[in-house]
Design a protein around this motif. Structure first.
Motif, mmCIF file in Angstrom:
data_model
loop_
_atom_site.group_PDB
_atom_site.id
_atom_site.type_symbol
_atom_site.label_atom_id
_atom_site.label_comp_id
_atom_site.label_asym_id
_atom_site.label_seq_id
_atom_site.Cartn_x
_atom_site.Cartn_y
_atom_site.Cartn_z
ATOM 1 N N ALA A 111 7.993 -8.795 5.210
ATOM 2 C CA ALA A 111 7.081 -9.655 5.970
ATOM 3 C C ALA A 111 6.770 -10.902 5.144
ATOM 4 O O ALA A 111 6.928 -10.913 3.922
ATOM 5 C CB ALA A 111 5.793 -8.905 6.314
ATOM 6 N N ILE A 112 6.376 -11.956 5.857
ATOM 7 C CA ILE A 112 5.955 -13.205 5.228
ATOM 8 C C ILE A 112 4.581 -13.561 5.763
ATOM 9 O O ILE A 112 4.391 -13.663 6.975
ATOM 10 C CB ILE A 112 6.931 -14.356 5.514
ATOM 11 C CG1 ILE A 112 8.341 -14.016 5.031
ATOM 12 C CG2 ILE A 112 6.443 -15.645 4.859
ATOM 13 C CD1 ILE A 112 9.381 -15.039 5.442
ATOM 14 N N LEU A 136 6.488 -10.321 1.197
ATOM 15 C CA LEU A 136 6.355 -8.882 0.968
ATOM 16 C C LEU A 136 7.730 -8.252 1.168
ATOM 17 O O LEU A 136 8.237 -8.176 2.285
ATOM 18 C CB LEU A 136 5.335 -8.278 1.942
ATOM 19 C CG LEU A 136 3.994 -9.020 2.031
ATOM 20 C CD1 LEU A 136 3.097 -8.370 3.072
ATOM 21 C CD2 LEU A 136 3.304 -9.062 0.678
ATOM 22 N N LEU A 137 8.349 -7.816 0.096
ATOM 23 C CA LEU A 137 9.724 -7.328 0.111
ATOM 24 C C LEU A 137 9.745 -5.809 0.128
ATOM 25 O O LEU A 137 9.145 -5.156 -0.733
ATOM 26 C CB LEU A 137 10.475 -7.856 -1.111
ATOM 27 C CG LEU A 137 11.877 -7.302 -1.360
ATOM 28 C CD1 LEU A 137 12.820 -7.692 -0.234
ATOM 29 C CD2 LEU A 137 12.419 -7.794 -2.707
ATOM 30 N N GLY A 177 4.753 -4.352 6.620
ATOM 31 C CA GLY A 177 3.959 -4.656 7.803
ATOM 32 C C GLY A 177 2.513 -4.225 7.655
ATOM 33 O O GLY A 177 1.585 -4.953 8.060
ATOM 34 N N ARG A 178 2.298 -3.059 7.047
ATOM 35 C CA ARG A 178 0.921 -2.593 6.846
ATOM 36 C C ARG A 178 0.164 -3.498 5.880
ATOM 37 O O ARG A 178 -1.006 -3.833 6.100
ATOM 38 C CB ARG A 178 0.937 -1.153 6.335
ATOM 39 C CG ARG A 178 1.419 -0.132 7.360
ATOM 40 C CD ARG A 178 1.152 1.294 6.892
ATOM 41 N NE ARG A 178 1.883 1.618 5.677
ATOM 42 C CZ ARG A 178 3.106 2.149 5.667
ATOM 43 N NH1 ARG A 178 3.736 2.370 6.814
ATOM 44 N NH2 ARG A 178 3.709 2.427 4.527
ATOM 45 N N LEU A 183 -3.683 -7.934 4.653
ATOM 46 C CA LEU A 183 -3.991 -9.265 4.129
ATOM 47 C C LEU A 183 -4.631 -10.145 5.197
ATOM 48 O O LEU A 183 -5.518 -10.956 4.892
ATOM 49 C CB LEU A 183 -2.715 -9.925 3.592
ATOM 50 C CG LEU A 183 -2.068 -9.261 2.364
ATOM 51 C CD1 LEU A 183 -0.837 -10.036 1.922
ATOM 52 C CD2 LEU A 183 -3.065 -9.135 1.223
ATOM 53 N N LEU A 184 -4.201 -9.996 6.450
ATOM 54 C CA LEU A 184 -4.856 -10.732 7.536
ATOM 55 C C LEU A 184 -6.320 -10.318 7.665
ATOM 56 O O LEU A 184 -7.207 -11.168 7.844
ATOM 57 C CB LEU A 184 -4.121 -10.492 8.853
ATOM 58 C CG LEU A 184 -2.777 -11.194 9.043
ATOM 59 C CD1 LEU A 184 -2.242 -10.910 10.438
ATOM 60 C CD2 LEU A 184 -2.897 -12.685 8.817
ATOM 61 N N ALA A 185 -6.561 -9.012 7.574
ATOM 62 C CA ALA A 185 -7.951 -8.542 7.647
ATOM 63 C C ALA A 185 -8.760 -9.051 6.454
ATOM 64 O O ALA A 185 -9.947 -9.392 6.592
ATOM 65 C CB ALA A 185 -7.970 -7.010 7.704
ATOM 66 N N ASP A 186 -8.127 -9.104 5.294
ATOM 67 C CA ASP A 186 -8.817 -9.613 4.110
ATOM 68 C C ASP A 186 -9.178 -11.093 4.263
ATOM 69 O O ASP A 186 -10.266 -11.523 3.864
ATOM 70 C CB ASP A 186 -7.918 -9.413 2.884
ATOM 71 C CG ASP A 186 -8.619 -9.769 1.582
ATOM 72 O OD1 ASP A 186 -9.707 -9.214 1.327
ATOM 73 O OD2 ASP A 186 -8.087 -10.602 0.834
#
Length: 460
Positions: free
Chosen positions: A255-256, A316-317, A327-328, A333-336
């Motif tokens: 993910a990026i 995120l590799l 993905g988790r 990180l979005l919630a953070d």
């Protein structure tokens, strides 16, 4: 204080500041096994050959007994204390083949642009760098071994290489004049070659939010050097809808997270937050994370406080397939950011995720992006086809005489309705629909009637 001591002191000073440094890894030492054709140093009594048309500086750390030695036309041996060469008549090593001399590999094989040949001085467990940032960036300090020999190809002349400073042979070069004089000297020509140019300038990164690496223009050469052992082709990613972050040569799975930021953002503090608050958790142990500032085109309706043309890229590799950890972590990180974004100096965040692992089965494919839309499209197409087929079928049945319909004015006085031999229509308690025209029989249900050819005999 010796050259090595001065180098260690300088590296500690770099660690106390925001300076990043890249360390050159390969060498041209005589006692390094990977510099020889048989992947081992010459055995006692062996014949030794160096490439005749190459320039090279070779550090010798030990004493060696050789049968004969073919030297290059231009080069040097740097002998450490107690090192040297002596002649031997025959080989005293039974594993030494008399007919196969030990060949010193081409010293020009090492390129500045190869990411595999550099090591970051501030690497930490769980962190990595995208390919373009593994090679020295314009703000980096570059360190060549103080106690070893080396040779570096500077690449094409298309774009001069520029870094903050260069440390070589116990000297730190921070001015172009001093570095140019060293490169033109015999010691410099033995260690640096090629048409490319190397320069230094006071460009240390002083922005707390980080600085763009500046290797975008030379990324084609970086990727060519990295992929040369693979024939110039990227290996296939182990997932569907793989991602290619800015600065990466090949696609990857994971993910990026892209962050737009304000002046309060601190890149090193955010990287430390990822390390201590997330990557130490058990569910993220299989992930590698790269955090850096990268260029991007301007976006419409973007917050005016964000720095124009740049963003923070968090890659995120996935190091193992079918974990789903990237993905988790991206959602975490979005919630953070939603909870602490203002304190962190983050204005907004977006996420891209790769698809399911290749070979995960049809069930995993249903969760890929676009799979539900494809399913809905298939259902809609089937319905459209059904609507086209039904009228055509009815017309065919009518022309063959198996389907009959009558005008309303032709049905007066006739017993109308649908006669189903299975159910007694007259005894049904269901309320009939309102008639479309005056009826002759009050017990009829409709002014339209359909003769089912399967029950024509029962109706007769």
């Amino acid at each position: 204080m010796g050259a090595l001591g001065r180098l260690l002191l300088w590296l500690r000073l770099c660690a106390l500041t925001r300076a990043a440094y890249k360390i050159w890894v390969p060498n041209t030492d005589f006692d390094a096994a990977d510099n020889w054709s048989q992947n081992r140093t010459p055995c006692a009594g062996a014949a030794v050959e160096f490439p005749a048309n190459k320039m090279v500086s070779v550090l010798v750390r030990e004493d060696h007994h050789v049968l004969d030695m073919l030297l290059p036309l231009d080069g040097e041996f740097v002998l450490a204390s107690g090192a040297g060469f002596s002649a031997a008549d025959t080989s005293s090593d039974p594993d030494c083949s008399a007919g196969a001399p030990a060949l010193f590999l081409d010293p020009d094989r090492f390129s500045w642009h190869d990411p595999l040949l550099w090591r970051s001085g501030d690497v930490a467990h769980g962190l990595f760098s995208v390919d373009a940032e593994r090679v020295p960036c314009r703000h980096d300090d570059v360190v060549f071994p103080a106690d070893g020999s080396f040779r570096v190809g500077l690449g094409p002349r298309a774009r001069p290489l520029r870094v903050n400073s260069v440390w070589a042979l116990g000297q730190k070069f921070t001015r172009d004049e001093d570095l140019a004089a060293f490169l033109a000297s015999r010691a410099g020509r033995l260690r640096f070659h090629g048409p490319g140019a190397l320069s230094v300038g006071p460009e240390a990164c002083v922005d707390p939010s980080g600085c763009v690496c500046g290797n975008t223009e030379v990324q084609p050469w970086i990727c060519a050097a990295l992929l040369q052992p693979l024939g110039g082709h990227c290996p296939q990613a182990a997932c569907h809808d793989a991602l290619r972050p800015e600065g990466q040569c090949c696609d990857l799975c994971g993910a990026i997270v892209s962050l737009s930021h304000g002046p309060a953002f601190d890149l090193e503090q955010y990287r430390a937050r990822l390390l201590h608050n997330f990557l130490t958790l058990a569910q993220y142990q299989e992930l590698q994370v790269a955090v850096s500032k990268v260029p991007r085109p301007p976006r419409p309706r973007e917050a005016t406080r964000a720095e124009a043309g740049t963003e923070i890229q968090v890659v995120l590799l996935e190091t193992r397939s079918e974990t789903g950890g990237a993905g988790r972590l991206a959602r975490a990180l979005l919630a953070d950011v939603a909870e602490h974004g203002e304190a962190l100096g983050v204005l907004s965040a977006t996420v891209q995720e790769s698809g399911a692992p290749i070979g995960a089965g049809s069930a995993a494919g249903l969760h890929r992006p676009g799979s539900l839309a494809g399913l809905a499209g298939g259902v809609a197409g089937a319905l459209c086809l059904l609507l086209l087929v039904l009228p055509a079928g009815a017309l065919w049945l009518h022309r063959t005489g198996r389907l009959r319909w009558r005008r309303l004015d032709e049905a007066s006085g006739a017993p109308l309705g649908f006669h189903n031999p299975v159910f007694d229509v007259a005894g049904s308690s269901e309320q009939p629909p309102q008639p479309l025209a005056p009826q002759a029989d009050a017990k009829s249900f409709s002014q339209i009637y359909f003769v089912n050819p399967l029950f024509a005999e029962a109706e007769a």
